[in-house]
Design an enzyme around this catalytic site. Structure first.
Site, mmCIF file in Angstrom:
data_model
loop_
_atom_site.group_PDB
_atom_site.id
_atom_site.type_symbol
_atom_site.label_atom_id
_atom_site.label_comp_id
_atom_site.label_asym_id
_atom_site.label_seq_id
_atom_site.Cartn_x
_atom_site.Cartn_y
_atom_site.Cartn_z
ATOM 1 C CE LYS A 88 -3.953 -1.746 2.679
ATOM 2 N NZ LYS A 88 -4.766 -1.457 3.883
ATOM 3 N N GLY A 94 -8.447 6.308 -2.095
ATOM 4 C CA GLY A 94 -9.213 6.082 -3.321
ATOM 5 C C GLY A 94 -8.806 4.844 -4.093
ATOM 6 C CD GLU A 130 -2.189 -2.939 6.600
ATOM 7 O OE1 GLU A 130 -2.211 -1.984 7.375
ATOM 8 O OE2 GLU A 130 -3.195 -3.313 5.949
ATOM 9 C CG PHE A 132 -5.080 -9.625 1.021
ATOM 10 C CD1 PHE A 132 -5.635 -8.366 0.915
ATOM 11 C CD2 PHE A 132 -5.742 -10.697 0.437
ATOM 12 C CE1 PHE A 132 -6.834 -8.170 0.236
ATOM 13 C CE2 PHE A 132 -6.938 -10.513 -0.239
ATOM 14 C CZ PHE A 132 -7.483 -9.239 -0.342
ATOM 15 N NE ARG A 222 -11.250 12.126 3.270
ATOM 16 C CZ ARG A 222 -12.161 11.361 2.702
ATOM 17 N NH1 ARG A 222 -13.436 11.722 2.697
ATOM 18 N NH2 ARG A 222 -11.825 10.201 2.162
ATOM 19 N NE ARG A 268 -17.928 5.572 -4.110
ATOM 20 C CZ ARG A 268 -16.897 6.291 -3.668
ATOM 21 N NH1 ARG A 268 -16.176 6.992 -4.502
ATOM 22 N NH2 ARG A 268 -16.576 6.299 -2.394
#
Length: 275
Positions: A88, A94, A130, A132, A222, A268
């Site tokens: 990662k 995103g 990490e 998985f 946020r 979405r």
């Protein structure tokens, strides 16, 4: 400054997690309606956030303690934690800069590709790794923290339904979580927020495995696009709370006051040809 604004709410776009923008607001005497610039920088860097959470004693997915220095280190680490692994981008978001590897041959390609993608998307190719977790549930907890040491959580949103690592369906509450597990996960979310000195609204994201063991994954510093899902089941206006917190007011809502009622789902819609 020209309009005499006291404060700026950055929405949930790119400025909301831009530490430099938050710092510019602070230096200009304008209140940034969100966490401090230093916190955005610290918790927005995913490998650094992971280190902070480890220090706080919260559960994390087995992986690197900091950033990966080389492909050789990635290969060595993968042998230690066991395949499959996920590479990662530290500055990621995103779904960008992420690759899964099931063996060493896949890892070399995954490392190089993810690094290139991260550099192009974020201007930063710092990577971490990490274990998985296969077929996990992706559970995020909404938190609110004021400037007086009060931190509460408002339950979870289940965002396990994803496409290309982008959330497609968000729902609250999760059908996989009972009251006891919600309390345990919520307590950890609050603990993490307190440990890093977080202020305002934020989201702690966890992975939940098939044994109902959960691990910290990342923090969103946020308000998120899907915040209305939480508002609808708690009756709490998160944007209003953000503004009140930024104004220095104490949280009026206590943890015992938070009740989950009914069920909410947000979807979405992506403009794309899936084939």
């Amino acid at each position: 400054l020209e309009t005499g604004a006291d404060a700026i709410h950055p929405g949930f776009g790119f400025l909301s997690e831009n530490a430099e923008f938050a710092r510019t607001c602070e230096e200009s005497g304008i209140i940034f309606i969100g966490p401090d610039a230093d916190i955005i920088a610290k918790m927005g860097d995913k490998s650094q956030a992971r280190e902070e959470v480890i220090k706080a004693g919260a559960p994390v997915v087995p992986g690197t303690e900091g950033a990966l220095k080389s492909e050789e280190e990635a290969i060595s680490m993968a042998h230690t934690i066991g395949y499959p692994v996920i590479i990662k981008a530290s500055a990621g978001g995103g779904g960008k800069g992420m690759r899964i590897a099931h063996d060493q041959s896949q890892l070399s390609k995954a490392y190089t590709t993810a690094k290139m993608e991260a550099k192009a998307a974020f201007g930063d190719d710092t990577m971490y790794m990490e274990k998985f977790i296969v077929e996990p549930k992706h559970i995020e907890f909404q938190i609110l923290a004021d400037h007086h040491g009060n931190v509460i959580h408002l339950g979870e949103r289940d965002c396990s339904m994803q496409r290309n690592n982008q959330k497609v369906i968000e729902e609250a509450p999760s059908v996989f979580i009972n009251k006891k597990l919600r309390e345990r996960m919520g307590e950890q979310a609050v603990k993490i927020a307190k440990a890093v000195g977080y202020k305002n609204a934020g989201t702690i994201e966890f992975l939940l495995d098939k044994n109902l063991d959960f691990y910290f994954m990342e923090m969103n510093t946020r308000i998120q696009v899907e915040h209305p899902v939480t508002e609808m089941v708690t009756g709490i206006d998160l944007i209003k709370e953000q503004i009140k917190i930024a104004d220095g007011q104490r949280l009026e809502v206590k943890q015992k006051d938070v009740e989950i009622r009914g069920h909410a789902i947000e979807v979405r819609i992506n403009a794309e040809d899936p084939s």
